[in-house]
Design a protein around this motif. Structure first.
Motif, PDB file in Angstrom:
ATOM      1  N   ASN A 240      39.175  23.659  43.327  1.00  0.00           N
ATOM      2  CA  ASN A 240      37.994  23.163  42.619  1.00  0.00           C
ATOM      3  C   ASN A 240      38.017  23.628  41.172  1.00  0.00           C
ATOM      4  O   ASN A 240      37.686  22.865  40.253  1.00  0.00           O
ATOM      5  CB  ASN A 240      36.720  23.653  43.308  1.00  0.00           C
ATOM      6  CG  ASN A 240      35.473  23.227  42.562  1.00  0.00           C
ATOM      7  OD1 ASN A 240      35.091  22.072  42.583  1.00  0.00           O
ATOM      8  ND2 ASN A 240      34.867  24.173  41.888  1.00  0.00           N
ATOM      9  N   ASN A 241      38.398  24.877  40.960  1.00  0.00           N
ATOM     10  CA  ASN A 241      38.485  25.436  39.613  1.00  0.00           C
ATOM     11  C   ASN A 241      39.439  24.606  38.757  1.00  0.00           C
ATOM     12  O   ASN A 241      39.112  24.242  37.626  1.00  0.00           O
ATOM     13  CB  ASN A 241      38.960  26.893  39.720  1.00  0.00           C
ATOM     14  CG  ASN A 241      38.879  27.637  38.429  1.00  0.00           C
ATOM     15  OD1 ASN A 241      37.808  27.794  37.862  1.00  0.00           O
ATOM     16  ND2 ASN A 241      40.019  28.113  37.958  1.00  0.00           N
ATOM     17  N   ALA A 242      40.604  24.290  39.290  1.00  0.00           N
ATOM     18  CA  ALA A 242      41.594  23.502  38.545  1.00  0.00           C
ATOM     19  C   ALA A 242      41.067  22.098  38.261  1.00  0.00           C
ATOM     20  O   ALA A 242      41.199  21.587  37.144  1.00  0.00           O
ATOM     21  CB  ALA A 242      42.909  23.435  39.326  1.00  0.00           C
ATOM     22  N   TRP A 243      40.465  21.479  39.257  1.00  0.00           N
ATOM     23  CA  TRP A 243      39.916  20.129  39.081  1.00  0.00           C
ATOM     24  C   TRP A 243      38.800  20.123  38.042  1.00  0.00           C
ATOM     25  O   TRP A 243      38.767  19.269  37.147  1.00  0.00           O
ATOM     26  CB  TRP A 243      39.397  19.581  40.418  1.00  0.00           C
ATOM     27  CG  TRP A 243      38.592  18.332  40.238  1.00  0.00           C
ATOM     28  CD1 TRP A 243      39.070  17.077  39.988  1.00  0.00           C
ATOM     29  CD2 TRP A 243      37.165  18.231  40.227  1.00  0.00           C
ATOM     30  NE1 TRP A 243      38.021  16.186  39.841  1.00  0.00           N
ATOM     31  CE2 TRP A 243      36.851  16.883  39.993  1.00  0.00           C
ATOM     32  CE3 TRP A 243      36.137  19.143  40.416  1.00  0.00           C
ATOM     33  CZ2 TRP A 243      35.530  16.426  39.932  1.00  0.00           C
ATOM     34  CZ3 TRP A 243      34.831  18.697  40.355  1.00  0.00           C
ATOM     35  CH2 TRP A 243      34.543  17.350  40.114  1.00  0.00           C
TER      36      TRP A 243
ATOM     37  N   VAL B 211      40.080  34.805  30.240  1.00  0.00           N
ATOM     38  CA  VAL B 211      39.578  35.545  31.399  1.00  0.00           C
ATOM     39  C   VAL B 211      40.331  35.121  32.658  1.00  0.00           C
ATOM     40  O   VAL B 211      40.664  35.958  33.496  1.00  0.00           O
ATOM     41  CB  VAL B 211      38.058  35.397  31.528  1.00  0.00           C
ATOM     42  CG1 VAL B 211      37.551  35.996  32.830  1.00  0.00           C
ATOM     43  CG2 VAL B 211      37.371  36.076  30.333  1.00  0.00           C
ATOM     44  N   ASP B 212      40.626  33.828  32.790  1.00  0.00           N
ATOM     45  CA  ASP B 212      41.470  33.399  33.913  1.00  0.00           C
ATOM     46  C   ASP B 212      42.812  34.123  33.870  1.00  0.00           C
ATOM     47  O   ASP B 212      43.288  34.635  34.887  1.00  0.00           O
ATOM     48  CB  ASP B 212      41.734  31.889  33.844  1.00  0.00           C
ATOM     49  CG  ASP B 212      40.746  31.066  34.622  1.00  0.00           C
ATOM     50  OD1 ASP B 212      39.746  31.619  35.104  1.00  0.00           O
ATOM     51  OD2 ASP B 212      40.973  29.844  34.728  1.00  0.00           O
ATOM     52  N   LEU B 213      43.431  34.137  32.704  1.00  0.00           N
ATOM     53  CA  LEU B 213      44.730  34.793  32.546  1.00  0.00           C
ATOM     54  C   LEU B 213      44.638  36.278  32.892  1.00  0.00           C
ATOM     55  O   LEU B 213      45.504  36.817  33.588  1.00  0.00           O
ATOM     56  CB  LEU B 213      45.231  34.591  31.123  1.00  0.00           C
ATOM     57  CG  LEU B 213      46.659  35.001  30.812  1.00  0.00           C
ATOM     58  CD1 LEU B 213      47.653  34.256  31.693  1.00  0.00           C
ATOM     59  CD2 LEU B 213      46.961  34.733  29.336  1.00  0.00           C
ATOM     60  N   TYR B 214      43.589  36.930  32.430  1.00  0.00           N
ATOM     61  CA  TYR B 214      43.373  38.356  32.699  1.00  0.00           C
ATOM     62  C   TYR B 214      43.295  38.633  34.199  1.00  0.00           C
ATOM     63  O   TYR B 214      43.983  39.506  34.728  1.00  0.00           O
ATOM     64  CB  TYR B 214      42.089  38.809  31.986  1.00  0.00           C
ATOM     65  CG  TYR B 214      41.678  40.225  32.283  1.00  0.00           C
ATOM     66  CD1 TYR B 214      42.286  41.291  31.639  1.00  0.00           C
ATOM     67  CD2 TYR B 214      40.665  40.498  33.196  1.00  0.00           C
ATOM     68  CE1 TYR B 214      41.899  42.600  31.908  1.00  0.00           C
ATOM     69  CE2 TYR B 214      40.271  41.793  33.462  1.00  0.00           C
ATOM     70  CZ  TYR B 214      40.892  42.835  32.813  1.00  0.00           C
ATOM     71  OH  TYR B 214      40.507  44.129  33.081  1.00  0.00           O
ATOM     72  N   TYR B 215      42.450  37.872  34.900  1.00  0.00           N
ATOM     73  CA  TYR B 215      42.258  38.136  36.326  1.00  0.00           C
ATOM     74  C   TYR B 215      43.417  37.644  37.184  1.00  0.00           C
ATOM     75  O   TYR B 215      43.767  38.284  38.176  1.00  0.00           O
ATOM     76  CB  TYR B 215      40.920  37.572  36.807  1.00  0.00           C
ATOM     77  CG  TYR B 215      39.767  38.437  36.371  1.00  0.00           C
ATOM     78  CD1 TYR B 215      39.627  39.743  36.847  1.00  0.00           C
ATOM     79  CD2 TYR B 215      38.836  37.976  35.458  1.00  0.00           C
ATOM     80  CE1 TYR B 215      38.584  40.551  36.434  1.00  0.00           C
ATOM     81  CE2 TYR B 215      37.782  38.775  35.035  1.00  0.00           C
ATOM     82  CZ  TYR B 215      37.669  40.069  35.534  1.00  0.00           C
ATOM     83  OH  TYR B 215      36.630  40.866  35.122  1.00  0.00           O
TER      84      TYR B 215
ATOM     85  N   LEU C 284      35.941  35.854  39.501  1.00  0.00           N
ATOM     86  CA  LEU C 284      36.624  34.850  38.688  1.00  0.00           C
ATOM     87  C   LEU C 284      36.001  33.470  38.889  1.00  0.00           C
ATOM     88  O   LEU C 284      35.709  32.763  37.923  1.00  0.00           O
ATOM     89  CB  LEU C 284      38.116  34.818  39.029  1.00  0.00           C
ATOM     90  CG  LEU C 284      38.960  33.766  38.314  1.00  0.00           C
ATOM     91  CD1 LEU C 284      38.864  33.898  36.817  1.00  0.00           C
ATOM     92  CD2 LEU C 284      40.397  33.874  38.766  1.00  0.00           C
ATOM     93  N   PHE C 285      35.765  33.091  40.140  1.00  0.00           N
ATOM     94  CA  PHE C 285      35.174  31.771  40.394  1.00  0.00           C
ATOM     95  C   PHE C 285      33.767  31.679  39.800  1.00  0.00           C
ATOM     96  O   PHE C 285      33.405  30.660  39.200  1.00  0.00           O
ATOM     97  CB  PHE C 285      35.144  31.457  41.888  1.00  0.00           C
ATOM     98  CG  PHE C 285      36.518  31.364  42.507  1.00  0.00           C
ATOM     99  CD1 PHE C 285      37.551  30.698  41.868  1.00  0.00           C
ATOM    100  CD2 PHE C 285      36.780  31.959  43.727  1.00  0.00           C
ATOM    101  CE1 PHE C 285      38.819  30.610  42.433  1.00  0.00           C
ATOM    102  CE2 PHE C 285      38.041  31.881  44.300  1.00  0.00           C
ATOM    103  CZ  PHE C 285      39.053  31.205  43.653  1.00  0.00           C
ATOM    104  N   GLN C 286      32.976  32.733  39.936  1.00  0.00           N
ATOM    105  CA  GLN C 286      31.626  32.726  39.368  1.00  0.00           C
ATOM    106  C   GLN C 286      31.679  32.651  37.839  1.00  0.00           C
ATOM    107  O   GLN C 286      30.916  31.923  37.216  1.00  0.00           O
ATOM    108  CB  GLN C 286      30.854  33.973  39.804  1.00  0.00           C
ATOM    109  CG  GLN C 286      29.455  34.062  39.228  1.00  0.00           C
ATOM    110  CD  GLN C 286      28.582  32.889  39.637  1.00  0.00           C
ATOM    111  OE1 GLN C 286      28.687  32.372  40.747  1.00  0.00           O
ATOM    112  NE2 GLN C 286      27.725  32.440  38.731  1.00  0.00           N
TER     113      GLN C 286
END
Length: 184
Positions: free
Chosen positions: A24-27, A65-69, A141-143
């Protein structure tokens, strides 16, 4: 019959929720960038209401932040160095970078095990390094992504682009056709 309407062929496990959230995140990111493509790059750097002053600043923050986590989840060693980069002003280039880290998150969640959820990962903070569980990192991360994509949504609207619908992924009923390619 679409994949969404097809009967399930395997047992669903609690771990599937993490994979579905990564998909879902990618979409949602791809959908947001598709809408943003209607803006000239110069408009994406214009002031717009939000926590960050411009759409590109918001999208750069989401990416960093995506890259970090994701680096932390993969037990990488980048830590806070992910933030030592120039802000990317090209929406096309930033979309590519975001898609790459989104693919890494999906790959991580594809092989996720119950045991891994309670494993610790180091997260480098400004003044110290802390340990967090994989489960906590994923949920955070998702939140975080939902939170800042909402801000980018408002910024798109303020810049004159109709923001996309980002909540038509999980349910079979009325699922966005563009979501189908993200379902494994």
């Amino acid at each position: 019959m679409s994949r969404a309407e097809a009967p399930m062929t395997r047992q669903i496990t609690p771990l599937d929720a993490y994979l579905r959230m990564a998909e879902n995140n990618a979409w949602a990111n791809a959908t947001l960038y598709e809408a943003a493509r209607r803006l000239p790059d110069t408009d994406a750097t214009r002031s717009a209401p939000g926590f960050f002053p411009t759409l590109t600043a918001t999208l750069n923050h989401i990416y960093e932040v995506d890259l970090y986590y994701v680096d932390a989840l993969e037990a990488g060693r980048l830590g806070r160095r992910v933030y030592a980069r120039e802000e990317e002003l090209s929406l096309a280039k930033l979309a590519e970078e975001q898609a790459s880290v989104d693919a890494r998150l999906i790959a991580f969640c594809t092989t996720l095990t119950v045991e891994q959820l309670s494993e610790s990962r180091a997260t480098e903070r400004r003044d110290m390094t802390t340990e967090e569980t994989v489960q906590a990192l994923l949920l955070h991360l998702f939140q975080h992504q939902v939170h800042h994509r909402g801000q980018a949504h408002v910024q798109l609207q303020a810049l004159g682009v109709a923001p996309p619908q980002l909540d038509e992924f999980h349910l079979s009923f009325d699922r966005a056709p563009s979501a189908e390619i993200y379902w494994t």
